[in-house]
Design a protein around this motif. Structure first.
Motif, PDB file in Angstrom:
ATOM      1  N   GLN A 169      -8.366  30.744  -2.595  1.00 11.66           N
ATOM      2  CA  GLN A 169      -8.771  30.728  -1.185  1.00 11.66           C
ATOM      3  C   GLN A 169      -7.887  29.764  -0.383  1.00 11.66           C
ATOM      4  O   GLN A 169      -7.533  30.051   0.756  1.00 11.66           O
ATOM      5  N   CYS A 194     -26.004  37.906   0.541  1.00 10.95           N
ATOM      6  CA  CYS A 194     -26.838  36.739   0.307  1.00 10.95           C
ATOM      7  C   CYS A 194     -27.801  36.527   1.471  1.00 10.95           C
ATOM      8  O   CYS A 194     -29.009  36.364   1.277  1.00 10.95           O
ATOM      9  N   SER A 250     -21.809  43.225  -3.227  1.00 11.78           N
ATOM     10  CA  SER A 250     -21.567  42.031  -4.039  1.00 11.78           C
ATOM     11  C   SER A 250     -22.315  42.189  -5.345  1.00 11.78           C
ATOM     12  O   SER A 250     -23.438  42.689  -5.365  1.00 11.78           O
ATOM     13  N   GLN A 296     -18.815  25.666  -0.828  1.00 18.21           N
ATOM     14  CA  GLN A 296     -20.023  25.795  -1.659  1.00 18.21           C
ATOM     15  C   GLN A 296     -19.658  25.884  -3.138  1.00 18.21           C
ATOM     16  O   GLN A 296     -20.320  25.301  -3.999  1.00 18.21           O
ATOM     17  N   ILE A 297     -18.582  26.616  -3.421  1.00 13.88           N
ATOM     18  CA  ILE A 297     -18.155  26.752  -4.817  1.00 13.88           C
ATOM     19  C   ILE A 297     -17.740  25.392  -5.374  1.00 13.88           C
ATOM     20  O   ILE A 297     -18.030  25.059  -6.524  1.00 13.88           O
ATOM     21  N   PRO A 313     -15.572  37.497   0.027  1.00 14.25           N
ATOM     22  CA  PRO A 313     -16.434  36.393   0.476  1.00 14.25           C
ATOM     23  C   PRO A 313     -17.404  36.788   1.593  1.00 14.25           C
ATOM     24  O   PRO A 313     -18.571  36.386   1.578  1.00 14.25           O
ATOM     25  N   THR A 355     -25.731  34.188  -7.315  1.00 10.01           N
ATOM     26  CA  THR A 355     -26.038  34.615  -5.943  1.00 10.01           C
ATOM     27  C   THR A 355     -26.509  36.068  -5.999  1.00 10.01           C
ATOM     28  O   THR A 355     -26.247  36.770  -6.973  1.00 10.01           O
ATOM     29  N   ARG A 413     -20.158  38.785   0.044  1.00  4.64           N
ATOM     30  CA  ARG A 413     -21.094  37.943  -0.725  1.00  4.64           C
ATOM     31  C   ARG A 413     -22.038  37.204   0.211  1.00  4.64           C
ATOM     32  O   ARG A 413     -23.234  37.084  -0.044  1.00  4.64           O
ATOM     33  N   ARG A 414     -21.464  36.724   1.312  1.00  7.04           N
ATOM     34  CA  ARG A 414     -22.297  35.991   2.257  1.00  7.04           C
ATOM     35  C   ARG A 414     -23.304  36.914   2.932  1.00  7.04           C
ATOM     36  O   ARG A 414     -24.484  36.570   3.091  1.00  7.04           O
ATOM     37  N   GLU A 435     -17.495  29.472   1.822  1.00  5.66           N
ATOM     38  CA  GLU A 435     -17.849  29.730   0.423  1.00  5.66           C
ATOM     39  C   GLU A 435     -17.057  28.823  -0.517  1.00  5.66           C
ATOM     40  O   GLU A 435     -17.584  28.332  -1.527  1.00  5.66           O
ATOM     41  N   ALA A 467     -15.914  32.969   6.307  1.00  7.03           N
ATOM     42  CA  ALA A 467     -16.736  33.163   5.102  1.00  7.03           C
ATOM     43  C   ALA A 467     -16.006  32.645   3.868  1.00  7.03           C
ATOM     44  O   ALA A 467     -16.598  32.007   2.986  1.00  7.03           O
ATOM     45  N   ARG A 468     -14.698  32.874   3.815  1.00  3.30           N
ATOM     46  CA  ARG A 468     -13.913  32.441   2.657  1.00  3.30           C
ATOM     47  C   ARG A 468     -13.900  30.910   2.568  1.00  3.30           C
ATOM     48  O   ARG A 468     -14.069  30.334   1.495  1.00  3.30           O
TER      49      ARG A 468
END
Ligand code: SF4
Lengths: 491, 320
Positions: free
Chosen positions: A95, A306, A223, A337-338, A299, A238, A302-303, A334, A330-331
Motif C-alpha cells: 500500500q 465491513c 470481500s 488498521q493493519i 481495500p 473482518t 473490504r471497508r 486500512e 480506504a487503502r
C-alpha cells in the motif's frame, strides 16, 4: 500503461468530452495453472508466489493454505499468527508503494529529472510547499516500504518470494530478537503512516475533491474477509460477503463464473486453452462475475462490506463513496488498521513454542480457498491426484477489477469507473490514469486465469457451507443454471 | 580502488561497505567527468519482482541509485510519464543513446504466437488484427541499439518461472531471444538488489565483469550456496532436517544449495536479515538456469528431483 505491475493497456472511447466506453487489456500470459499441473501439492506456496512480485506473500499465504487443507494440517498458534503477520507486512509494503511510487506522480508534479521527465499536461493543484513535502515523503516511502519487507523477511526468509510460509505453518522459530526487530521496524512504519501517508492522502483529498466523484461506479463489492485465524485458518477477522443493492449477502461460490467472450481463451469446455488470435477478444484476463455482476475487490470493498455488515441498523450501505479518492483513502486507512493489528499479533507470539505442524498424507483431494490479498479477494482452487496437482485455478483480485466486458456485454469494474467520466482535456486525459491506478492494477496477477470449466462442478463439493443451502445441487446443471441466472440478472 | 578491493566490497556486504560503494562510484563518475550512464529498464513478461527487489536496495537505496548512479530514462514501474508520452520517452532514449545505453531486461520474452503472450501497447483499436506492439518486438529493437544488455532475474536470463513447463507462451531468456551472446545474466528469483547494482557498478566502472559459462558475473555466482552455508557442519556430520522449520542441514528437505551458485549465505536478504536456509527452509536454486523445473518438487531431495545429478556431494567441490 506505466506505474502498474505488469502490462496493462487502457482504451477509452470518447464522445465529446465524455468517456462512453472503456477497455482494460491485460497484455501478458504465462499460464501458471497449466504449469501447476503435475507438480507436488507442497510446491503450491513457492510456485504460485511467482505469479506476482509485489504481493507474492499473498499467493504464498493462499498456496500454503491450500496445501494445509489438502493435508488437514492444524497449525500451532505461532504458525497461523506468523502467517498473518507476514501477509500484513506485505500488504503494508504494497500500500505504501502503491500510493507513493505508483499513484502520487498522477497528482503531484515531480522535478522533471529521470525517471520523472517527459510528462505531458498536468492538472497539478498542490502548492510549492505541499508538493515539496510529498516529493520528500516519496523518498521516505522508499525507505518505509523497504522496512516492511525487512520485517517480513525476518520471519519469511526473503522478500519478494518468501520461503517462510510452508505447509503446516511458518518455518522460522519465534525468538525475542526477531520479535524485537519486527516491533522496532513496525514502530517506524506506524510513524510513517501517521506522519506521512495519512496526512498526504488527506492533502490530496482536499486538493482534488472532484475525485470523490470521478471514478465512481455502482456499489457492488466482494470481500472474503481479511486475515484468517485458528488452527485451520478458517475464521476471517473482518466480515466476508458480497455487497450489492445496499446489502451484504454471504458468498455463494456457485454464483462465481468466469466469462471468456472477450478474453484470449477458446470457450470450449472442459479445458479452455489460450487462443491469442481470438476475434474480438482484447485481454488475457477473464471476466469473473457474481450473479452476472462485476464486483470490485480491494481495500474499498473490504471497508464497504465491513461497514454494511456492521451492527443492526447499519446494514445498508451508505458508507464511503465509490470514487477514486475513496479508493485511495480506504487503502490508507486500512493500512493503519493493519499496522495496529499485526502489532497485536506480534505480542501474542510465544517464544520457543512450535511454528510448524505437518500431516504426512493428503486427506482432501479438492480444496478451494479465498483470502484477501493487498488488492482484494484471491481464490486458489486445487484438485489433487495422489500428491500431485491435477488442476489448479487462481482468480486474482486484478482479474475481478480489470476484467473485460463479459458475455452479456457488461464492463468490468475499472471499465465501469472510466465510463461516464468527463475529461477536462481529451487530448491529455489525466483522469484515466488516476482512475485506473487507484485500483492498484497488477496485470502479472490478472492475466493468467483459466476458468476451471467442468471443474466448477467440483467447486461445490469442497464448500461445506453455503452451497447446500443455496438450493443448487453440485452437478454441472447447477452450474449452468447459475450461469444463466447470472447473465439474466446482470446489471 | 582496484579490482580486488572492489570484489571484497561487493562480496562482503553491509551498511558500511555499500556506503563506501556509493562514495567510490560517485568519485569514479566525477573523476571520469562522465554524465550518468543512461539506463533503460524494460519489463517483459515478469511478475515485477525484480523491480520490487531493487526498490528494497539498502545503501545505495533507490533514491541514491536514481539520483547519483544511473540515469534511468525508462522504467515501467517508476516513470511519471504514461501512455504515448512514455513510449515516446522510450524511443527517444533509445535512439539518442544508441550504442551507449544499458538495456536492463526484467522478465522473459514470449515468442509463441508472434509474441502475443506479451503485449505492451496497441497501434490501433484493441483486439483487431496485426495491431499489437509486443514485448518480443520491443526487446529485439532495444537489443539492436543497446551498448550492453543486462538480464535481471531468472525469467530474463533463462526463462525462469515464465518459461516453466509446459511454457505455453514460448518464453525465452534474453540472450536466447536476441541471439546475442554478450548478455550479462543476473540470475535470481528475484535478483538480489545488490547483485543487480554490483553488476551495473562493475559495468560502469570497469567494463563487463568476468562471467561464468551461464553468462553470470563470477563475483556473485562464483561459488555454490553449499560451500558457504552456515549449516554445512550439519551436512558434513550427516545431520539432516526431516522438513522445514528444523535447525539441521536442509539437504533431505530438498535443498539444492550444492548445485546452486550464489552468495546468499554471506550476503543475506532484505537489509541482510535472513536467507532461505537461515529461515530453516531449503534453498530452491532460484539462481540456476534450470529454475524452477529443476527444483521441483521443492521439498524432495536433490537426487529425487534431479536424477543423475551428483548425490549431494559428500565431498567438497561439487560443481555442476
Ligand atoms: S545442503 Fe543446503 S542446507 Fe545443507 S549445507 Fe548444503 S546448502 Fe546448507
Amino acid at each position: 500503461m506505466t506505474r502498474v505491475s505488469g502490462l496493462l493497456s487502457i482504451e477509452v472511447v470518447v464522445d465529446g468530452n465524455q468517456v462512453v466506453d472503456a477497455r482494460a487489456s491485460g497484455g501478458q500470459f504465462r499460464g501458471f495453472e497449466m504449469m501447476m499441473r503435475g507438480r507436488h501439492v507442497t510446491d503450491a506456496p513457492y510456485f504460485t508466489e511467482r505469479v506476482c512480485g509485489i504481493c507474492s506473500a499473498a499467493h504464498g499465504y493462499a498456496g500454503a493454505l491450500v496445501a494445509d487443507r489438502a493435508y488437514h494440517n492444524e497449525l500451532p498458534p505461532n504458525g497461523w499468527i506468523l502467517r498473518n503477520f507476514i501477509l500484513g507486512a506485505e500488504i503494508l509494503q504494497n500500500q505504501i508503494r502503491h500510493f507513493y511510487l505508483l499513484s502520487l506522480p498522477d497528482f503531484v508534479e515531480f522535478p522533471p529529472v529521470p525517471p520523472f521527465q517527459g510528462v505531458v499536461g498536468g492538472d497539478y493543484r498542490l502548492g510549492v510547499a505541499a508538493t515539496g513535502r510529498m516529493v520528500a515523503n516519496y523518498i521516505r516511502a522508499v525507505d518505509a516500504s523497504r522496512k516492511c519487507h525487512e520485517m517480513m523477511a525476518a520471519f519469511a526468509g526473503k522478500a519478494p518470494h518468501a520461503h517462510g510460509m510452508v505447509p503446516g505453518g511458518v518455518s522460522v522459530p519465534v525468538t525475542a530478537d526477531r520479535v524485537l526487530k519486527c516491533s522496532s521496524l513496525l514502530e517506524e512504519t506506524i510513524s510513517f503512516l501517521d506522519d506521512c501517508y495519512l496526512p498526504d492522502v488527506e492533502t490530496l483529498a482536499g486538493a482534488y475533491p472532484d475525485y470523490f466523484q470521478i471514478g465512481s461506479r455502482p456499489a457492488r463489492f466482494y470481500s472474503s474477509g481479511l486475515f484468517r485465524v485458528g488452527p485451520r485458518m478458517d475464521t476471517p477477522l473482518t466480515p466476508s460477503g458480497v455487497l450489492y443493492d445496499g446489502r451484504v449477502e454471504p458468498v455463494d461460490p456457485l454464483f462465481i463464473q468466469e466469462h471468456l467472450r472477450r478474453s484470449w481463451f477458446d470457450e470450449g469446455l472442459p479445458h479452455p486453452a489460450p487462443d491469442p488470435d481470438k476475434p474480438l477478444a482484447y485481454t488475457w484476463s477473464t471476466a469473473p462475475r457474481y450473479r452476472g455482476m462485476a464486483l470490485e475487490v480491494g481495500p474499498l470493498a473490504r471497508r464497504a462490506v465491513c461497514e454494511a455488515s456492521g451492527p443492526p441498523g447499519r446494514t445498508l450501505f451508505p458508507g464511503p463513496g465509490t470514487g477514486t479518492m475513496d479508493r485511495l483513502i480506504a487503502r490508507a486507512v486500512e493500512a493503519r488498521q493493519i499496522a495496529s493489528l499485526i502489532w497485536d499479533l506480534l505480542k501474542t507470539l510465544e517464544p520457543g513454542a512450535p511454528t510448524v505442524a505437518q500431516n504426512p498424507s493428503v486427506a482432501d483431494p479438492f480444496v478451494s480457498i479465498t483470502v484477501e490479498a493487498p488488492r482484494g479477494t484471491l481464490q486458489h482452487t486445487m484438485l489433487v491426484a495422489g500428491e500431485e496437482i491435477a488442476r489448479y485455478n487462481i482468480i486474482t483480485p486484478s482479474a475481478w477489477n480489470f476484467s473485460p466486458h463479459d458475455n452479456c456485454g457488461n464492463p468490468g469494474p475499472a471499465e465501469e469507473a472510466l465510463i461516464g467520466t468527463v475529461l477536462a482535456d481529451p487530448g491529455c486525459p489525466v483522469e484515466v490514469g488516476r482512475i485506473v491506478r487507484a485500483f492498484d492494477p497488477c496485470m502479472s496477477c490478472a492475466t493468467h486465469v483459466i476458468r476451471p470449466g467442468r471443474g466448477v462442478k467440483v467447486l461445490a463439493v469442497g464448500q461445506p457451507v453455503g452451497v447446500a443451502s443455496s438450493g443448487h445441487d453440485t452437478t454441472q446443471r447447477g452450474v449452468e443454471d447459475a450461469r444463466d441466472l447470472g447473465c439474466s440478472r446482470g446489471p | 580502488m582496484d579490482y580486488c578491493d572492489f570484489r571484497d566490497l561487493v562480496t562482503c556486504s553491509g551498511e558500511n561497505t555499500t556506503a563506501v560503494l556509493i562514495r567510490e562510484l560517485n568519485r569514479f563518475l566525477d573523476q571520469a567527468a562522465k554524465p550518468k550512464p543512461p539506463v533503460i529498464w524494460f519489463e517483459a513478461n515478469a511478475c515485477s519482482g525484480d523491480s520490487i527487489s531493487l526498490f528494497n536496495a539498502a545503501g545505495p537505496g533507490l533514491e541514491q541509485i536514481l539520483s547519483s548512479i544511473i540515469d534511468l530514462r525508462y522504467s515501467n514501474a517508476l516513470m511519471a510519464a504514461e501512455g504515448p508520452a512514455a513510449i515516446e520517452e522510450l524511443a527517444a532514449a533509445a535512439t539518442a543513446n544508441a550504442g551507449v545505453f544499458v538495456l536492463v531486461v526484467e522478465g522473459a520474452i514470449p515468442v509463441a504466437a508472434r509474441g502475443r503472450y506479451g503485449i505492451v501497447s496497441w497501434r490501433g483499436p484493441m483486439g483487431t488484427a496485426g495491431d499489437a506492439v509486443t514485448v518480443a518486438s520491443i526487446v529485439e529493437w532495444l537489443g539492436s541499439l543497446a551498448g550492453s544488455v543486462v538480464a535481471v532475474g531468472t525469467c530474463a536470463t533463462h526463462g525462469g518461472p515464465s518459461a516453466a513447463r509446459p511454457n505455453p507462451s514460448g518464453s525465452l531468456g534474453t540472450s536466447a531471444a536476441l541471439g546475442r551472446r554478450d548478455v550479462i545474466n543476473v540470475t535470481g528469483c528475484p535478483a538480489h538488489p545488490d547483485w543487480t547494482m554490483a553488476t551495473l557498478a562493475h559495468l560502469l566502472m570497469y567494463g563487463p565483469p568476468g562471467l561464468d559459462r551461464w553468462g553470470r558475473p563470477t563475483l556473485i555466482y562464483g561459488d555454490t550456496v553449499h560451500r558457504h552455508c552456515q549449516r554445512r557442519s550439519y551436512f558434513d556430520r550427516g545431520e539432516f532436517a526431516t522438513g522445514p522449520g528444523r535447525r539441521e542441514c536442509m539437504f533431505e528437505a530438498g535443498c539444492v544449495g550444492p548445485v546452486t551458485h550464489s552468495d546468499c549465505p554471506y550476503r543475506q536478504w532484505n537489509s541482510y536479515v535472513n536467507w532461505p536456509v537461515k529461515a530453516s527452509t531449503p534453498c530452491i536454486g532460484c539462481t540456476t538456469p534450470e529454475f524452477p523445473d529443476g527444483s521441483t518438487p521443492f521439498f524432495a531431495p536433490l537426487p529425487v528431483k534431479r536424477p543423475g545429478s551428483p548425490p549431494g556431494g559428500h565431498k567438497e567441490g561439487i560443481r555442476v
